[in-house]
Design a protein around this motif. Structure first.
Motif, PDB file in Angstrom:
ATOM      1  N   THR A 160       6.553  11.171  -0.576  1.00  0.00           N
ATOM      2  CA  THR A 160       5.751  10.778  -1.725  1.00  0.00           C
ATOM      3  C   THR A 160       5.197  12.052  -2.359  1.00  0.00           C
ATOM      4  O   THR A 160       5.636  13.165  -2.038  1.00  0.00           O
TER       5      THR A 160
ATOM      6  N   TYR B 235       0.837  -1.193   0.000  1.00  0.00           N
ATOM      7  CA  TYR B 235       0.000   0.000   0.000  1.00  0.00           C
ATOM      8  C   TYR B 235       0.876   1.247   0.000  1.00  0.00           C
ATOM      9  O   TYR B 235       2.051   1.230   0.360  1.00  0.00           O
ATOM     10  N   LEU B 236       0.256   2.350  -0.393  1.00  0.00           N
ATOM     11  CA  LEU B 236       0.856   3.671  -0.350  1.00  0.00           C
ATOM     12  C   LEU B 236       0.156   4.483   0.735  1.00  0.00           C
ATOM     13  O   LEU B 236      -0.931   4.127   1.170  1.00  0.00           O
TER      14      LEU B 236
ATOM     15  N   ASN C 290       7.761   3.823  -6.577  1.00  0.00           N
ATOM     16  CA  ASN C 290       7.597   3.456  -5.178  1.00  0.00           C
ATOM     17  C   ASN C 290       8.441   2.225  -4.872  1.00  0.00           C
ATOM     18  O   ASN C 290       8.425   1.255  -5.612  1.00  0.00           O
TER      19      ASN C 290
ATOM     20  N   PRO D 252      -1.380   2.417   5.897  1.00  0.00           N
ATOM     21  CA  PRO D 252      -1.889   3.309   4.851  1.00  0.00           C
ATOM     22  C   PRO D 252      -2.616   4.521   5.430  1.00  0.00           C
ATOM     23  O   PRO D 252      -2.908   5.472   4.705  1.00  0.00           O
TER      24      PRO D 252
ATOM     25  N   SER E  71      -1.924   9.583  -1.649  1.00  0.00           N
ATOM     26  CA  SER E  71      -0.618   9.911  -2.216  1.00  0.00           C
ATOM     27  C   SER E  71      -0.492   9.342  -3.617  1.00  0.00           C
ATOM     28  O   SER E  71      -1.212   8.422  -4.013  1.00  0.00           O
ATOM     29  N   HIS E  72       0.459   9.914  -4.391  1.00  0.00           N
ATOM     30  CA  HIS E  72       0.688   9.494  -5.766  1.00  0.00           C
ATOM     31  C   HIS E  72       2.189   9.515  -6.015  1.00  0.00           C
ATOM     32  O   HIS E  72       2.866  10.475  -5.691  1.00  0.00           O
ATOM     33  N   ASP E  73       2.721   8.454  -6.592  1.00  0.00           N
ATOM     34  CA  ASP E  73       4.142   8.431  -6.916  1.00  0.00           C
ATOM     35  C   ASP E  73       4.376   7.397  -8.006  1.00  0.00           C
ATOM     36  O   ASP E  73       3.905   6.268  -7.903  1.00  0.00           O
TER      37      ASP E  73
ATOM     38  N   GLY F  46       4.514  -1.220   3.237  1.00  0.00           N
ATOM     39  CA  GLY F  46       4.249   0.134   2.775  1.00  0.00           C
ATOM     40  C   GLY F  46       5.321   0.590   1.806  1.00  0.00           C
ATOM     41  O   GLY F  46       6.514   0.462   2.062  1.00  0.00           O
ATOM     42  N   LEU F  47       4.907   1.102   0.660  1.00  0.00           N
ATOM     43  CA  LEU F  47       5.834   1.622  -0.342  1.00  0.00           C
ATOM     44  C   LEU F  47       5.804   3.143  -0.321  1.00  0.00           C
ATOM     45  O   LEU F  47       4.846   3.759   0.126  1.00  0.00           O
ATOM     46  N   CYS F  48       6.863   3.745  -0.826  1.00  0.00           N
ATOM     47  CA  CYS F  48       6.949   5.206  -0.822  1.00  0.00           C
ATOM     48  C   CYS F  48       8.005   5.646  -1.822  1.00  0.00           C
ATOM     49  O   CYS F  48       8.691   4.832  -2.433  1.00  0.00           O
TER      50      CYS F  48
END
Length: 544
Positions: free
Chosen positions: A249, A193-194, A203, A281, A198-200, A226-228
């Motif tokens: 992010t 999840y992000l 990630n 998230p 958020s938008h990237d 969690g990704l970022c």
């Protein structure tokens, strides 16, 4: 949190923590609630606890009334910068980059040496060096090859944050949060999840590493769910004993009338290092640039929040907003000039809300063609080293010049430092008085010290009781006037008795300056040598 918490300074932290009320679409500057009274919707304590550390005047938290004015100061770069250039074989690719965007700079008080983990070739590698004075550095081999590379491109290839942990078990005395750009590490076989909203486009997953010596590392646990984005970092809040995810992010945000996807930060905190991979998230939106951050006249684009790290210093957190001024990557790749990022100082007393009294950079990009620090300034994790009378802040910058003299935006990175007077971020200056808010201290407090600069006999102090009345025999008239320029001057009264009677009582302090004096901080100590009991950044160097 399940219940309200009272922090070390008397601030009440709500049960709903961390806050979830920061609006990414607002460009208003956020006032920390601890600077507002309850009637204004804030949580400023009625009585401030000053037991921990030197008390700095970076905001109005301590001040009830004053006719002095606040002056913010910028760090002065060391004249011999840079102190570390790309010279070793592993560092001498065409771009020649060594920097502080990964790793950390710390002072080991036990072994009496500086330790630096630093970025090599701008992301792929992590090098290691030591110094006895913080100026002259020696690369330390980690194996029989003679290389000082402690982590290679097969694992690193991204940012990381390194921390000494003297309280850990010996085999985990050093800790690392690694944010890897390696695609194979980011190909997860479970749901990820992000941060919310958020938008990237890029990630990446994160991992934790531990080490007994800071040179040889092993992974601890799995990858994050969690990704970022890149430049996601971690720091330790030693005042609240929390590990903090500073999550980078993009989010839909606003600057004036411009709405765009901008670089921002999300926040999460944990009691244990091992939990840093478990941010959710629902991590709250945290930091962004606001309308008080000026648009760079050359780039002409809204500023953005590129990175953020912080460290405990005395009685507060000192943060570094790395603010991106522009231009975008496609522009700098064409011009060969480094992007402009600069460091703006920020201060927090609750660990989440930061005030920035000065929107000028405490460490700016020089913007000078050929200079080592022309642009793309990065702060160092840790990085704030305390000496007797000054603070050294380590950072890196890009010249934009390759080893063979060509212009290239991501070339010529080197490491240097800049210095401030100890406690020297902000001073209260002028001729007049400053009266503190009601305070208490819960420790031996026989001695009152100040960090001040003023003419001879220009500073006097008196103590007030809970009702604001002068305490007998501790008036201005009873005070022995003092002056000079010292980061630690003891205040005395003519009868020769100390101030330990204030312990556990409510009181205020009135400072009187004449002839354009400067007041930087004050504190009580049970030690005639002025030990404050505060947090000393990334280490204290006792030698001059």
């Amino acid at each position: 949190m399940s219940k309200e918490t009272i922090l070390y300074n008397g601030i009440r932290q709500s049960a709903d923590w961390p806050p979830h009320d920061v609006d990414p679409m607002s460009d208003e500057a956020v006032t920390p609630p601890y600077l507002l009274d309850a009637a204004e919707g804030g949580c400023r304590p009625e009585v401030i606890d000053i037991t921990v550390g030197r008390q700095l005047f970076v905001d109005d938290f301590l001040i009830r009334e004053t006719d002095l004015h606040r002056v913010c100061h910028r760090a002065v770069p060391y004249a011999g910068n840079p102190v570390l250039r790309a010279e070793a074989p592993e560092e001498t690719d065409p771009n020649g980059n060594v920097g502080t965007s990964a790793g950390g700079v710390w002072y080991d008080e036990t072994e009496k040496k500086f330790r630096m983990w630093y970025d090599v070739r701008f992301n792929p590698l992590l090098g290691y060096a030591e110094s006895t004075d913080g100026i002259h550095w020696q690369r330390i081999p980690v194996d029989e090859s003679g290389s000082n590379i402690v982590m290679g491109a097969d694992v690193k290839n991204g940012t990381c944050s390194v921390f000494p942990d003297p309280d850990a078990v010996p085999e985990e005395r050093y800790k690392m949060f690694l944010h890897s750009m390696n695609r194979h590490q980011s190909t997860l076989d479970y749901p990820y999840y992000l941060p919310r909203d958020s938008h990237d486009e890029n990630n990446y997953a994160s991992a934790l590493y531990v080490s007994a010596d800071g040179l040889h590392w092993r992974q601890k646990g799995a990858l994050s769910r969690g990704l970022c984005g890149d430049m996601t970092t971690v720091y330790y809040d030693a005042l609240r004993k929390k590990w903090v995810n500073s999550i980078r992010t993009y989010a839909r945000t606003r600057y004036g009338e411009t709405v765009f996807n901008g670089r921002v930060r999300y926040y999460d905190e944990h009691d244990r290092f091992e939990d840093l991979l478990n941010w959710s998230p629902n991590a709250p939106f945290w930091l962004k640039c606001d309308r008080l951050d000026p648009i760079d006249p050359e780039a002409g684009v809204p500023p953005q929040m590129y990175n953020f790290d912080a460290i405990a210093y005395e009685s507060l957190l000192v943060g570094m907003f790395q603010i991106w001024r522009g231009p975008e990557n496609y522009v700098i790749e064409r011009t060969g000039k480094p992007k402009i990022t600069e460091l703006i100082a920020a201060y927090s007393r609750d660990g989440f809300h930061f005030s920035r009294p000065d929107r000028r950079a405490i460490i700016p990009a020089s913007r000078t063609e050929g200079a080592w620090d022309r642009g793309y300034i990065h702060c160092a994790n840790g990085g704030l080293i305390v000496r007797r009378d000054r603070i050294d802040i380590y950072y890196s910058g890009f010249s934009g010049v390759t080893r063979d003299g060509r212009q290239s935006a991501h070339a010529g990175e080197s490491i240097g430092f800049a210095s401030l007077r100890r406690d020297g971020f902000v001073s209260m200056e002028g001729a007049g008085c400053l009266v503190t808010r009601p305070m208490t201290v819960h420790k031996a407090s026989e001695h009152l010290f100040v960090n001040a600069e003023c003419p001879k006999d220009a500073l006097r102090v008196e103590l007030l009781d809970a009702a604001g009345r002068v305490i007998p025999e501790y008036s201005m008239e009873d005070c022995i006037p003092t002056g000079g320029d010292s980061t630690m001057t003891e205040i005395r009264w003519r009868h020769g008795r100390g101030t330990d009677f204030l312990r556990d009582r409510v009181f205020s302090v009135r400072f009187s300056l004449r002839d354009a004096g400067k007041l930087w901080s004050f504190w009580f100590s049970g030690d005639e040598h002025g030990e404050s009991g505060g947090i000393l950044g990334a280490g204290y160097v006792a030698a001059p």
